[in-house]
Design an enzyme around this catalytic site. Sequence first.
Site, PDB file in Angstrom:
ATOM      1  N   GLY A   1     -41.592 -25.923 116.473  1.00 20.25           N
ATOM      2  CA  GLY A   1     -40.513 -26.206 115.543  1.00 20.25           C
ATOM      3  C   GLY A   1     -41.013 -26.098 114.111  1.00 20.25           C
ATOM      4  O   GLY A   1     -42.218 -26.165 113.848  1.00 20.25           O
ATOM      5  N   CYS A   2     -40.095 -25.934 113.179  1.00 19.55           N
ATOM      6  CA  CYS A   2     -40.505 -25.772 111.779  1.00 19.55           C
ATOM      7  C   CYS A   2     -41.137 -27.042 111.228  1.00 19.55           C
ATOM      8  O   CYS A   2     -42.219 -27.010 110.629  1.00 19.55           O
ATOM      9  CB  CYS A   2     -39.330 -25.314 110.926  1.00 19.55           C
ATOM     10  SG  CYS A   2     -37.856 -26.348 110.996  1.00 19.55           S
ATOM     11  N   TYR A   3     -40.489 -28.195 111.436  1.00 18.22           N
ATOM     12  CA  TYR A   3     -41.075 -29.453 110.986  1.00 18.22           C
ATOM     13  C   TYR A   3     -42.378 -29.766 111.731  1.00 18.22           C
ATOM     14  O   TYR A   3     -43.383 -30.149 111.109  1.00 18.22           O
ATOM     15  CB  TYR A   3     -40.099 -30.611 111.188  1.00 18.22           C
ATOM     16  CG  TYR A   3     -38.884 -30.628 110.278  1.00 18.22           C
ATOM     17  CD1 TYR A   3     -39.009 -30.571 108.891  1.00 18.22           C
ATOM     18  CD2 TYR A   3     -37.604 -30.757 110.811  1.00 18.22           C
ATOM     19  CE1 TYR A   3     -37.898 -30.630 108.062  1.00 18.22           C
ATOM     20  CE2 TYR A   3     -36.487 -30.817 109.990  1.00 18.22           C
ATOM     21  CZ  TYR A   3     -36.633 -30.755 108.621  1.00 18.22           C
ATOM     22  OH  TYR A   3     -35.524 -30.827 107.816  1.00 18.22           O
TER      23      TYR A   3
END
Length: 308
Positions: free
Chosen positions: A116-118
């Site tokens: 995921g990006c986070y």
Amino acid sequence: MSSPLIFIDGDQGTTGLQIHEQLRGRTDIQLMTLPAADRKNPAHRAEAINACDIAILCLPDAAAREAVASIVNPRVRVIDASSAHRTHADWTYGFPEMTQGQAQRIAQASRVTNPGCYPTGAIGLLRPLMEAELLPKDYPISVYAVSGYSGRGRAGVEEHEGPNAVASSQYRVYGLELAHKHPPEIAQHAGLGFRPMFVPSYGSYRQGIVLTIAIEQRLLKPGVDGAALHQRLAEHYAGEPYVQVMPMQAPGSVTQLDPEAMNGTNVMQLSVFANPANGQILLAAVLDNLGKGASGAAIQNLGLMLAQ
């Protein structure tokens, strides 16, 4: 020998569009996508995915699971950009710089799950420190992050850029039920002993992330300070082209972080800020949520898999 056939399933969303845009000019691969009329036809999608060499899934979680379940050709390899398989034991986590040997594991894998990006920012900061035991396994980690509205996918882009968009300068904190899907992913791949607190938010800009993790030096082992954490990160990522550890600055010399600084790249910048006088340390990551946090990571993993 023919070029590898790459099937992008879901090339209409923000991640899929960027992957297609970046790959379509390459001559070493063949790209395949489905016509609009066939995208929701299970038979046509199953036929396409079983005919390719590597499938890149840019789908909602349920659709990604369905796509994987339809694979009967044992030679098909998959990069899943959804969150459907990020904590699955049978899938290789697609963060090449995360730990020693991870890039080779990705290169040899048949099933790769994009981070995921986070989590890319959080794990990028935490995993090397946890491996070196510079942070206690039970440290109460809190992750605070802001992303551009494209982090919401097509719906976020449409709300801000579509024909019915309304100008807004709002900043929105969400995930207030404290049950967001990212903490289990962060805990597992960062090596945490407990679920971290995760407070995400969106800004009124298109893309880019600033993620921070506050550390109290008094909760660390004696002798572990901001400089030690920075040194560990710098050593871990030395020579990595897509993760840059910024030089440690004197307190107050850097006054702000720009979430859009890495936009359009596959580079993540990591920083450590410390104030020895008050015993506080701040870990920070800046990355493009559509780059290193999505399409850029998928293309990086694709390159590793093609080179195998």
